[in-house]
Design an enzyme around this catalytic site. Structure first.
Site, mmCIF file in Angstrom:
data_model
loop_
_atom_site.group_PDB
_atom_site.id
_atom_site.type_symbol
_atom_site.label_atom_id
_atom_site.label_comp_id
_atom_site.label_asym_id
_atom_site.label_seq_id
_atom_site.Cartn_x
_atom_site.Cartn_y
_atom_site.Cartn_z
ATOM 1 N N ASP A 294 8.054 17.085 -2.722
ATOM 2 C CA ASP A 294 8.961 17.488 -1.645
ATOM 3 C C ASP A 294 9.901 16.378 -1.191
ATOM 4 O O ASP A 294 10.803 16.628 -0.399
ATOM 5 C CB ASP A 294 8.147 17.972 -0.429
ATOM 6 C CG ASP A 294 7.396 19.257 -0.721
ATOM 7 O OD1 ASP A 294 7.977 20.124 -1.381
ATOM 8 O OD2 ASP A 294 6.243 19.395 -0.286
ATOM 9 N N HIS B 261 -0.602 12.864 -1.222
ATOM 10 C CA HIS B 261 -1.056 14.079 -1.885
ATOM 11 C C HIS B 261 -2.570 14.050 -2.012
ATOM 12 O O HIS B 261 -3.147 12.996 -2.235
ATOM 13 C CB HIS B 261 -0.431 14.209 -3.286
ATOM 14 C CG HIS B 261 -0.515 15.593 -3.818
ATOM 15 N ND1 HIS B 261 -1.610 16.059 -4.499
ATOM 16 C CD2 HIS B 261 0.347 16.630 -3.721
ATOM 17 C CE1 HIS B 261 -1.415 17.322 -4.814
ATOM 18 N NE2 HIS B 261 -0.239 17.699 -4.355
HETATM 19 N N1 CMC Z 1 2.331 9.399 6.200
HETATM 20 C C1 CMC Z 1 1.529 8.511 6.794
HETATM 21 N N2 CMC Z 1 0.206 8.432 6.601
HETATM 22 C C2 CMC Z 1 -0.330 9.326 5.763
HETATM 23 C C3 CMC Z 1 0.442 10.301 5.088
HETATM 24 C C4 CMC Z 1 1.814 10.305 5.344
HETATM 25 N N3 CMC Z 1 2.613 11.215 4.738
HETATM 26 N N4 CMC Z 1 -0.351 11.052 4.307
HETATM 27 C C5 CMC Z 1 -1.591 10.579 4.469
HETATM 28 N N5 CMC Z 1 -1.579 9.524 5.340
HETATM 29 C C6 CMC Z 1 -2.725 8.685 5.717
HETATM 30 C C7 CMC Z 1 -3.674 9.412 6.650
HETATM 31 O O1 CMC Z 1 -3.330 9.187 7.998
HETATM 32 C C8 CMC Z 1 -4.997 8.809 6.268
HETATM 33 O O2 CMC Z 1 -5.084 7.521 6.830
HETATM 34 P P1 CMC Z 1 -6.456 7.045 7.551
HETATM 35 O O3 CMC Z 1 -7.511 7.145 6.499
HETATM 36 O O4 CMC Z 1 -6.183 5.669 8.016
HETATM 37 O O5 CMC Z 1 -6.675 8.021 8.674
HETATM 38 C C9 CMC Z 1 -4.876 8.602 4.760
HETATM 39 O O6 CMC Z 1 -3.470 8.436 4.527
HETATM 40 C C10 CMC Z 1 -5.419 9.742 3.916
HETATM 41 O O7 CMC Z 1 -4.723 10.928 4.318
HETATM 42 P P2 CMC Z 1 -5.380 12.355 4.494
HETATM 43 O O8 CMC Z 1 -4.686 13.048 5.609
HETATM 44 O O9 CMC Z 1 -6.884 12.233 4.556
HETATM 45 O O10 CMC Z 1 -5.001 13.016 3.106
HETATM 46 P P3 CMC Z 1 -5.074 14.554 2.741
HETATM 47 O O11 CMC Z 1 -5.404 14.620 1.319
HETATM 48 O O12 CMC Z 1 -5.967 15.293 3.680
HETATM 49 O O13 CMC Z 1 -3.581 15.077 3.036
HETATM 50 C C11 CMC Z 1 -1.297 15.595 2.727
HETATM 51 C C12 CMC Z 1 -2.628 15.242 2.057
HETATM 52 C C13 CMC Z 1 -0.297 15.970 1.660
HETATM 53 C C14 CMC Z 1 -1.512 16.796 3.666
HETATM 54 C C15 CMC Z 1 -0.816 14.377 3.549
HETATM 55 O O14 CMC Z 1 -0.597 13.280 2.693
HETATM 56 C C16 CMC Z 1 0.455 14.666 4.348
HETATM 57 O O15 CMC Z 1 0.385 15.202 5.462
HETATM 58 N N6 CMC Z 1 1.663 14.336 3.793
HETATM 59 C C17 CMC Z 1 2.913 14.643 4.462
HETATM 60 C C18 CMC Z 1 3.262 16.109 4.253
HETATM 61 C C19 CMC Z 1 3.712 16.404 2.844
HETATM 62 O O16 CMC Z 1 4.545 15.715 2.289
HETATM 63 N N7 CMC Z 1 3.166 17.498 2.261
HETATM 64 C C20 CMC Z 1 3.534 17.959 0.915
HETATM 65 C C21 CMC Z 1 2.411 17.796 -0.052
HETATM 66 S S1 CMC Z 1 2.899 17.995 -1.777
HETATM 67 C C22 CMC Z 1 3.533 19.588 -1.962
HETATM 68 C C23 CMC Z 1 2.667 20.672 -1.422
HETATM 69 O O17 CMC Z 1 1.447 20.680 -1.536
HETATM 70 O O18 CMC Z 1 3.227 21.595 -0.846
#
Ligand code: CMC
Length: 392
Positions: free
Chosen positions: A327, A270
């Site tokens: 989720d 998140h």
């Molecule tokens: N699985 C594997 N690696 C992950 C995940 C994941 N679900 N989420 C983040 N990472 C890694 C990402 O690859 C990055 O690693 P590195 O720095 O080595 O490249 C690090 O963790 C930081 O991630 P980020 O993508 O910079 O984080 P963000 O804040 O931009 O993204 C997020 C947040 C929710 C989009 C992301 O965690 C994600 O795609 N999660 C899976 C989808 C999900 O469950 N979404 C629902 C969010 S909560 C309800 C809502 O908002 O609707």
């Protein structure tokens, strides 16, 4: 002109002041109008929480009754609107159907669209709260080829939605209390989440003085993405894939860590919560309880729990502060209530609606409100002279 600070994804850019929702991502705190989510989950209803978010205070009995009856009064869709559903392909995903229908509402209520007319804004608020469940149920009925049911205004909003979704015109429908209470609670947990992607979209579109229907239709489209609300459907598909294939939980986690084809552990991570998501903690507790009460035994729940345990003790997830988000377990509950995977994000939209409405209204009343218009850093070619098509 001037110096532009780049903040891709608005990781640390504030876009507004807001008195609606407070989040402390490090401490795992979420409050609506000051009330902790845990207290609202335990004591409130979706209707009451919606009132709180939209009008700022918990309602008195009279206020709640008036809110409830005006919503019940507006549940019908215009008869012409029902024909819209025929135009979509049978296998249409219900999220774009929902967004299209909400956008279409603005064509039926053209006299009340002015964002600066308080009476019109109030009427649109009630119309949206009343009609979104009807639209959501019709999107579902269309996808399975069953007849639409008119709303029954002797029922509250959640019962009415369940009846229009799972009932038949020829038979009485008895609402299952466990299912009703579970759905009501899940809607409370989704009701607002400050400046997330869909809410920021609603504000951005509304900042151009677009009407509330148009702004919220845009929010529904933002919500449909798998990185946002679409994650609840993606989680269930991930669990089904693990269950179906010979891939065990260890094997799947390895693929995530190796970033195979962009595989992510859906329902994890998140932008704001870096300790735990308080909604996820509540949903996890619920999942086991609701499945037991409904007499559902789902092997996917065991896979989810194993996956969570595995990830929480793995350095990849620990270092990146990745925890289950709201989720991760919701899909298992929706499935136990009888909803197909494709309806999960629609349920998220029903829950988030009062938050979108509250944020849109707050923005319109904010004296500091301005049209959203970010800047950029240009990376294209410098000035060059036009070359005629024959000389390129
Ligand atoms: N699985 C594997 N690696 C992950 C995940 C994941 N679900 N989420 C983040 N990472 C890694 C990402 O690859 C990055 O690693 P590195 O720095 O080595 O490249 C690090 O963790 C930081 O991630 P980020 O993508 O910079 O984080 P963000 O804040 O931009 O993204 C997020 C947040 C929710 C989009 C992301 O965690 C994600 O795609 N999660 C899976 C989808 C999900 O469950 N979404 C629902 C969010 S909560 C309800 C809502 O908002 O609707």
């Amino acid at each position: 002109t001037g110096y532009v600070t780049l903040d891709t994804g608005f990781v640390n850019t504030g876009s507004c002041q807001s008195a609606i929702t407070y989040i402390d991502g490090d401490a795992g705190i979420l409050r609506y109008r000051g009330y902790p989510i845990e207290q609202l989950a335990q004591n409130s209803t979706f209707l009451e929480t919606s009132y709180l978010l939209i009008y700022g205070e918990l309602p008195t009995t009279e206020q709640l009754t008036a809110f409830d009856s005006s919503i019940r009064h507006h549940t019908l869709l215009h008869e012409d609107m029902k024909r819209f559903f025929d135009g979509f392909p049978r296998d249409a995903h219900p999220m774009p159907v929902l967004a299209s229908a909400v956008n279409a509402l603005s064509t039926f209520y053209q006299d009340n669209l002015n964002p600066t007319d308080p009476a019109g804004v109030d009427l649109t608020t009630i119309r949206l709260m009343a009609k979104l469940p009807t639209i959501a149920a019709y999107a579902y009925k269309k996808s399975i080829g069953q007849p639409f049911l008119y709303p029954d205004n002797s029922l509250g909003t959640v019962e009415n939605f369940l009846r229009m979704t799972f009932g038949f015109p020829a038979e009485p429908y008895e609402v299952n209390e466990t299912a009703r209470a579970a759905l009501d609670l899940l809607l409370i947990l989704h009701a607002d989440h400050e400046q997330n992607c869909s809410t920021s979209t609603v504000r951005t579109v509304g900042s151009a003085q677009a009407n509330m229907f148009a702004s919220i239709a845009a929010g529904i489209n933002a919500l449909s993405g798998p990185s946002h609300g679409g994650a609840n459907q993606a989680v269930l598909e991930m669990l089904e894939n693990i269950h179906r294939s010979s891939d065990d939980v260890d094997g799947f986690v390895k693929r995530v860590k190796n970033r195979e084809e962009g595989v992510r552990l859906m329902g994890f991570g998140h932008r704001v919560y870096k300790n735990y998501d308080p909604r996820a903690a509540l949903v996890k507790k619920m999942a086991d309880d609701v499945l037991t009460k409904l007499g559902v035994s789902d092997p996917l729940l065991d896979i989810a729990m194993e996956l969570e345990q595995h990830a929480l003790s793995d350095d990849y997830f620990i270092e990146r502060k990745l925890y289950p988000n709201v989720d991760f377990y919701t899909g298992l509950i929706y499935k136990a209530l009888g909803f197909p995977n494709r309806m999960f994000t629609v349920l998220f939209a029903l829950g988030r609606l009062p938050g979108w409405i509250a944020q849109w209204r707050e923005m319109m009343q904010d004296p500091a409100f301005k049209i959203s218009r970010p800047r950029q850093i240009y990376t294209g070619p410098g000035e060059r002279d036009y070359v005629g098509v024959g000389n390129r």
